[in-house]
Write a protein that holds these residues in place. Structure first.
Motif, PDB file in Angstrom:
ATOM      1  N   MET A  84     -27.325  18.134 -40.249  1.00  0.00           N
ATOM      2  CA  MET A  84     -27.162  17.893 -41.600  1.00  0.00           C
ATOM      3  C   MET A  84     -28.328  18.897 -42.587  1.00  0.00           C
ATOM      4  O   MET A  84     -29.506  18.457 -42.070  1.00  0.00           O
ATOM      5  N   ALA A  85     -27.935  19.541 -43.384  1.00  0.00           N
ATOM      6  CA  ALA A  85     -28.788  20.223 -44.272  1.00  0.00           C
ATOM      7  C   ALA A  85     -29.694  19.308 -45.044  1.00  0.00           C
ATOM      8  O   ALA A  85     -29.001  18.252 -45.583  1.00  0.00           O
ATOM      9  N   HIS A  86     -30.913  19.393 -45.412  1.00  0.00           N
ATOM     10  CA  HIS A  86     -31.562  18.697 -46.400  1.00  0.00           C
ATOM     11  C   HIS A  86     -31.403  19.179 -47.859  1.00  0.00           C
ATOM     12  O   HIS A  86     -31.545  20.357 -48.110  1.00  0.00           O
ATOM     13  N   ILE A  87     -31.038  18.213 -48.685  1.00  0.00           N
ATOM     14  CA  ILE A  87     -30.672  18.693 -49.990  1.00  0.00           C
ATOM     15  C   ILE A  87     -31.419  18.398 -51.093  1.00  0.00           C
ATOM     16  O   ILE A  87     -31.885  17.221 -51.307  1.00  0.00           O
ATOM     17  N   ILE A  88     -31.873  19.449 -51.715  1.00  0.00           N
ATOM     18  CA  ILE A  88     -32.965  19.196 -52.823  1.00  0.00           C
ATOM     19  C   ILE A  88     -32.460  19.567 -54.054  1.00  0.00           C
ATOM     20  O   ILE A  88     -31.535  20.566 -54.246  1.00  0.00           O
ATOM     21  N   VAL A  89     -32.462  18.615 -54.970  1.00  0.00           N
ATOM     22  CA  VAL A  89     -31.625  18.775 -56.434  1.00  0.00           C
ATOM     23  C   VAL A  89     -32.900  19.048 -57.428  1.00  0.00           C
ATOM     24  O   VAL A  89     -33.928  18.340 -57.248  1.00  0.00           O
ATOM     25  N   VAL A  90     -32.795  19.920 -58.082  1.00  0.00           N
ATOM     26  CA  VAL A  90     -33.927  20.159 -59.269  1.00  0.00           C
ATOM     27  C   VAL A  90     -33.000  19.823 -60.594  1.00  0.00           C
ATOM     28  O   VAL A  90     -32.227  20.569 -61.038  1.00  0.00           O
ATOM     29  N   GLY A  91     -33.341  18.980 -61.287  1.00  0.00           N
ATOM     30  CA  GLY A  91     -32.757  18.423 -62.384  1.00  0.00           C
ATOM     31  C   GLY A  91     -33.402  17.462 -63.292  1.00  0.00           C
ATOM     32  O   GLY A  91     -34.291  16.703 -62.979  1.00  0.00           O
ATOM     33  N   ASN A  92     -33.204  17.679 -64.678  1.00  0.00           N
ATOM     34  CA  ASN A  92     -33.403  16.708 -65.875  1.00  0.00           C
ATOM     35  C   ASN A  92     -32.043  16.825 -66.743  1.00  0.00           C
ATOM     36  O   ASN A  92     -31.204  17.740 -66.463  1.00  0.00           O
TER      37      ASN A  92
ATOM     38  N   ARG B 127     -20.375  22.033 -48.065  1.00  0.00           N
ATOM     39  CA  ARG B 127     -19.708  22.140 -46.575  1.00  0.00           C
ATOM     40  C   ARG B 127     -19.996  23.562 -46.257  1.00  0.00           C
ATOM     41  O   ARG B 127     -20.391  23.844 -44.794  1.00  0.00           O
ATOM     42  N   GLN B 128     -19.737  24.359 -46.891  1.00  0.00           N
ATOM     43  CA  GLN B 128     -19.937  25.712 -46.606  1.00  0.00           C
ATOM     44  C   GLN B 128     -21.330  26.222 -46.192  1.00  0.00           C
ATOM     45  O   GLN B 128     -21.664  26.604 -45.127  1.00  0.00           O
ATOM     46  N   LEU B 129     -22.207  25.744 -47.102  1.00  0.00           N
ATOM     47  CA  LEU B 129     -23.553  26.074 -46.630  1.00  0.00           C
ATOM     48  C   LEU B 129     -24.180  25.216 -45.682  1.00  0.00           C
ATOM     49  O   LEU B 129     -25.081  25.622 -44.803  1.00  0.00           O
ATOM     50  N   GLU B 130     -23.777  24.068 -45.376  1.00  0.00           N
ATOM     51  CA  GLU B 130     -24.357  23.044 -44.427  1.00  0.00           C
ATOM     52  C   GLU B 130     -23.896  23.767 -42.878  1.00  0.00           C
ATOM     53  O   GLU B 130     -24.778  23.453 -42.018  1.00  0.00           O
ATOM     54  N   GLU B 131     -23.117  24.328 -43.158  1.00  0.00           N
ATOM     55  CA  GLU B 131     -22.747  25.447 -41.549  1.00  0.00           C
ATOM     56  C   GLU B 131     -24.097  26.268 -41.078  1.00  0.00           C
ATOM     57  O   GLU B 131     -24.317  26.398 -39.915  1.00  0.00           O
ATOM     58  N   THR B 132     -24.603  26.624 -42.134  1.00  0.00           N
ATOM     59  CA  THR B 132     -25.712  27.653 -41.601  1.00  0.00           C
ATOM     60  C   THR B 132     -27.112  27.458 -42.348  1.00  0.00           C
ATOM     61  O   THR B 132     -28.063  27.876 -41.955  1.00  0.00           O
ATOM     62  N   CYS B 133     -27.343  26.346 -43.177  1.00  0.00           N
ATOM     63  CA  CYS B 133     -28.764  26.155 -43.895  1.00  0.00           C
ATOM     64  C   CYS B 133     -29.410  24.717 -43.256  1.00  0.00           C
ATOM     65  O   CYS B 133     -28.778  23.888 -43.057  1.00  0.00           O
ATOM     66  N   ASP B 134     -30.604  25.133 -43.509  1.00  0.00           N
ATOM     67  CA  ASP B 134     -31.523  24.072 -43.111  1.00  0.00           C
ATOM     68  C   ASP B 134     -32.001  23.085 -44.393  1.00  0.00           C
ATOM     69  O   ASP B 134     -31.896  22.097 -44.676  1.00  0.00           O
ATOM     70  N   PHE B 135     -31.814  23.871 -45.504  1.00  0.00           N
ATOM     71  CA  PHE B 135     -32.080  23.346 -46.895  1.00  0.00           C
ATOM     72  C   PHE B 135     -31.056  23.920 -48.047  1.00  0.00           C
ATOM     73  O   PHE B 135     -30.918  25.206 -47.605  1.00  0.00           O
ATOM     74  N   ILE B 136     -30.663  22.984 -48.870  1.00  0.00           N
ATOM     75  CA  ILE B 136     -29.658  23.651 -49.795  1.00  0.00           C
ATOM     76  C   ILE B 136     -30.413  23.147 -51.229  1.00  0.00           C
ATOM     77  O   ILE B 136     -30.591  21.873 -51.147  1.00  0.00           O
ATOM     78  N   LEU B 137     -30.495  24.058 -52.165  1.00  0.00           N
ATOM     79  CA  LEU B 137     -31.318  23.744 -53.331  1.00  0.00           C
ATOM     80  C   LEU B 137     -29.967  23.727 -54.623  1.00  0.00           C
ATOM     81  O   LEU B 137     -29.439  24.919 -54.731  1.00  0.00           O
TER      82      LEU B 137
END
Length: 256
Positions: free
Chosen positions: A1-9, A84-94
């Motif tokens: 599973m990719a680690h998901i980073i969310v930047v938000g306010n 789902r598309q990114l999780e196949e190839t990524c370590d991190f998703i921002l």
């Protein structure tokens, strides 16, 4: 599973896209596979930043590390298929969220493993997190903090892990001003009450505005022919180094 980073306010002009680009590119430069999603379907600052980078690399014939920008899906839930598309190839998703409350942003917060909230160092922006009395006492959480609380509740119900929430104090003044101390004290008090960590972010620097048209970051300057870095640029690199360290991301050791 990719680690998901969310930047938000839920407020514009706080440096979300600058933070997103520098965090994503820093991770890519350290050898991690990084994907990006721009959830601001109108402004698309993060998406255009990455597109500017791709165009610059083609023009100059350079091969620099670059996050993969993925399109959103279709229908009522455009986020899940993109993840789902990114999780196949990524370590991190921002995920870079818009500076307003949207259904897409709300969905993003429920999947965040790490949440970064850039905040200009003023009580105007502090109001996003909590309501204050005229004497500076915290009266209670505000709209954005309540939304994060709701996202945490949904994750708990789904059996997902907790959200590691980091509030960044952006555009800090260089002097120890009275307002700066008051904001810092209020944030420290609030962090214990609603569960986030506080860290210094990026100071106000001209270099950040100059980098956007070519999609560059502070870490790219030497690769594009900048031999001598100014003191301001060196200080900004240290701010980025401190930020990546403070994020405490799994498997990440700062090497720049």
């Amino acid at each position: 599973m990719a680690h998901i980073i969310v930047v938000g306010n839920e407020k514009g002009g706080s440096g979300k896209s600058t933070t997103s680009m520098h965090v994503a590119t820093a991770l890519a430069r350290m050898g991690h596979r990084v994907g990006g999603l721009d959830l601001d379907v109108r402004q698309r600052s993060f998406g255009r930043y990455l597109e500017n980078r791709a165009a610059f690399l083609v023009r100059k014939g350079l091969d620099l590390p670059m996050p993969v920008l993925a399109p959103l899906g279709e229908g009522a839930d455009p986020l899940t298929p993109a993840l789902r598309q990114l999780e196949e190839t990524c370590d991190f998703i921002l995920l870079d969220c818009p500076g307003s409350h949207t259904k897409l942003s709300q969905m993003a917060h429920t999947v965040a493993d790490t949440l970064i909230t850039p905040l200009n160092d003023s009580f105007v922006d502090f109001d996003l997190l909590a309501r204050l009395s005229p004497d500076g006492d915290v009266l209670g959480p505000s709209i954005y903090a309540e939304m994060v609380w709701g996202a945490r509740q949904l994750r708990a119900q789904a059996g997902a892990g907790p959200i590691d929430w980091l509030v960044l104090r952006n555009r800090l003044g260089s002097q120890q001003m009275h307002n700066k101390r008051k904001v810092g004290g209020a944030l420290a008090d609030l962090s214990k009450r609603i569960g986030f960590r506080v860290a210094p972010g990026f100071s106000e620097r001209v270099i950040f505005r100059e980098l956007f048209p070519n999609g560059l970051t502070l870490l790219d300057l030497r690769d594009v022919g900048t031999e001598a870095m100014s003191m301001s640029q060196i200080a900004a690199r240290q701010e980025l180094r401190d930020l990546i360290n403070e994020l405490r991301l799994p498997g990440v050791t700062v090497t720049f």
